[in-house]
Design an enzyme around this catalytic site. Structure first.
Site, PDB file in Angstrom:
ATOM      1  N   LYS A  58       0.633  -1.345   0.354  1.00 36.83           N
ATOM      2  CA  LYS A  58      -0.179   0.479   0.119  1.00 36.83           C
ATOM      3  C   LYS A  58       0.916   1.285  -0.420  1.00 36.83           C
ATOM      4  O   LYS A  58       0.747   2.434  -0.703  1.00 36.83           O
ATOM      5  CB  LYS A  58      -0.991  -0.287   1.007  1.00 36.83           C
ATOM      6  CG  LYS A  58      -2.039  -0.565   1.438  1.00 36.83           C
ATOM      7  CD  LYS A  58      -2.653  -1.563   2.079  1.00 36.83           C
ATOM      8  CE  LYS A  58      -3.605  -2.819   2.411  1.00 36.83           C
ATOM      9  NZ  LYS A  58      -3.966  -2.769   4.455  1.00 36.83           N
ATOM     10  N   GLN A 102      -5.308  -1.559   9.873  1.00 35.75           N
ATOM     11  CA  GLN A 102      -4.466  -3.359   8.877  1.00 35.75           C
ATOM     12  C   GLN A 102      -5.484  -4.901   9.685  1.00 35.75           C
ATOM     13  O   GLN A 102      -5.328  -4.446  11.523  1.00 35.75           O
ATOM     14  CB  GLN A 102      -3.313  -3.577   9.421  1.00 35.75           C
ATOM     15  CG  GLN A 102      -2.954  -4.377   8.374  1.00 35.75           C
ATOM     16  CD  GLN A 102      -3.119  -4.572   6.799  1.00 35.75           C
ATOM     17  OE1 GLN A 102      -2.595  -3.156   6.470  1.00 35.75           O
ATOM     18  NE2 GLN A 102      -3.590  -5.462   6.426  1.00 35.75           N
ATOM     19  N   ASP A 125     -11.542   1.367   3.610  1.00 34.10           N
ATOM     20  CA  ASP A 125     -12.112   0.327   3.991  1.00 34.10           C
ATOM     21  C   ASP A 125     -13.359  -0.742   3.590  1.00 34.10           C
ATOM     22  O   ASP A 125     -13.935  -1.350   2.576  1.00 34.10           O
ATOM     23  CB  ASP A 125     -11.270  -1.206   4.853  1.00 34.10           C
ATOM     24  CG  ASP A 125     -10.069  -1.454   4.570  1.00 34.10           C
ATOM     25  OD1 ASP A 125      -9.516  -1.369   2.996  1.00 34.10           O
ATOM     26  OD2 ASP A 125      -9.457  -1.841   5.679  1.00 34.10           O
TER      27      ASP A 125
END
Lengths: 288, 288
Positions: A58, A102, A125
């Site tokens: 990322k 995460q 997300d």
């Protein structure tokens, strides 16, 4: 290799790396139109090996796109309050357009509470209740990255969705449920199958499109799929250092009209979609 | 009349009025355990004839249960700001445990914005993004009343859900989508069909349970249903002062193992579920 109704050869294998490249070029053009540097923050707890790899991917793409990138790495024993405090700082930081936590998180932390501390306007997300609710109600919001990547792959190959029968295997909140909703919103008829589904082969054999996200190597076999079906394989199964999909690619590729390989199918799209969501989050937030 | 595998007569017609009566008695017992008078607020704009009838039904049952009941009726030309202001007052009023905005609203008002002004903790219609998102993620929240009524009817008759094939016809955010999610959460395999679905009879003929919510008189006919299927009819279609369901009841009742009549099936459950949601909203809010 497959043929269409007119006997012309069709390219059966969907190339995610190629589409990612094309989509990234388009994103770079869109970014030029924004008035500020886009920013992505990744919050990590602990030092999980796989998480480190994903975050590096990322970071690499974010920097390539010229994004401002922050990686906040907390020790394993961080308290929920500390994490919530940090997320609220990021929520209020105008340099930050997108925030991800995460996963996985250590068990002493409530993943739902933490995920839902992220402002829905920065939830790249697409996992907050608000964005999940917007998706089911077919209202613009931020949608999880893997399902968005699947839609882009299907659209790129002009695979019709309206009126088709789609089977989604796997009901995770990250893939199965959101892709089912996206497809219903696109006027497909969707069957959501899972571990408790009986006679699954009878269901898949009637499907025009099968999306398999179960995490089992070669779960979807040739006898489960009708001729000319489209197979989208979301599985990433590691065995002796090699990657395998949820679909038995070698035996399916001559039956399907389209199929995604693993690696090189859905996977490459996901990080692109995250970067695209950062841009989208910025535009949604500016509309407010 | 139907028979089970052992040749015994089964009661094929699901009586919603009877279950409502039983559930109301149970709710009265639960209410005795609460420390305060429960409160329901209904916000209405204009004087729609049907809305007036629905609100009267809600008021009657609320008062029967000893709830505090407020009916805020605004003129047709109320501004969005005034409505939002009122909803925020109700959100902060401890006497009020549940708030509903009676639909439809006039076109100058943004129904989504108004609905989502209601605190998710008082959203007894289960229509805020937060509650819709919780439902899809299988997290406790407030769920729309009609889908909850359907689940209660199925459970009361001990109709197994896990591993069954269910077809839901209609994808409204009030009925089709939430019942599909509730059933997936209960481990059913669910097909969500709608106006763009092709060959719908082929899909319904494989279903163990069919839930029809399309708003078309006698849409579901006997040739679309396999023997011993369960049919849940959510339709309320008025014709010459008479009510008709979406299912052709007379021709289905001898094929199905269970079927809900219209009127007297799903309908009677809905207002009960609203009152139950007020109690549930109170308990959820007190946990916070």
């Amino acid at each position: 290799m497959c043929y269409n109704k007119d006997g012309e050869v069709k390219m059966a294998i969907i190339d995610g790396k190629e589409l990612r490249k094309k989509k990234l070029e388009e994103l770079k053009e869109r970014i030029k139109g924004t008035k500020k540097q886009l920013g992505l923050a990744v919050v990590q707890v602990g030092h999980d090996e796989a998480s480190n790899v994903y975050i590096k991917q990322k970071e690499k793409l974010a920097l390539e796109l010229g994004y401002y990138f922050i990686h906040k790495n907390f020790e394993e024993n961080v308290t929920q309050e500390e994490l919530i405090k940090e997320l609220n700082i990021l929520n209020n930081d105008d340099k930050v357009d997108g925030i991800i936590v995460q996963m996985p998180l250590p068990h002493h932390l409530d993943a739902s509470v933490i995920q839902n501390t992220i402002s829905p306007l920065k939830d790249v997300d697409g996992l907050t209740y608000v964005n999940a609710g917007k998706l089911i109600q077919n209202v613009d919001g931020l949608v999880p990255c893997t399902p968005k990547g699947i839609i882009d792959l299907l659209d790129e190959h002009e695979i019709a969705l309206e009126g088709t029968n789609v089977v989604v295997i796997g009901r995770s909140i990250l893939v199965g449920k959101p892709i089912a909703n996206l497809l219903v919103n696109r006027n497909a008829t969707v069957v959501l199958c899972h571990s408790k589904t009986k006679n699954i082969a009878e269901i898949t054999k009637n499907a025009d499109i099968i999306i398999v996200a179960v995490g089992k190597k070669h779960y979807l076999t040739a006898d489960m799929v009708k001729k000319d079906a489209v197979v989208i394989d979301v599985g990433i199964n590691r065995e002796n250092g090699k990657l395998y999909g949820d679909a038995d690619f070698d035996n399916l590729k001559d039956i399907c009209s389209y199929i995604t390989p693993v690696p090189g199918g859905v996977g490459p799209m996901t990080v692109y979609e995250l970067m695209n969501n950062v841009h989208l989050a910025y535009t949604l937030r500016k509309k407010k």
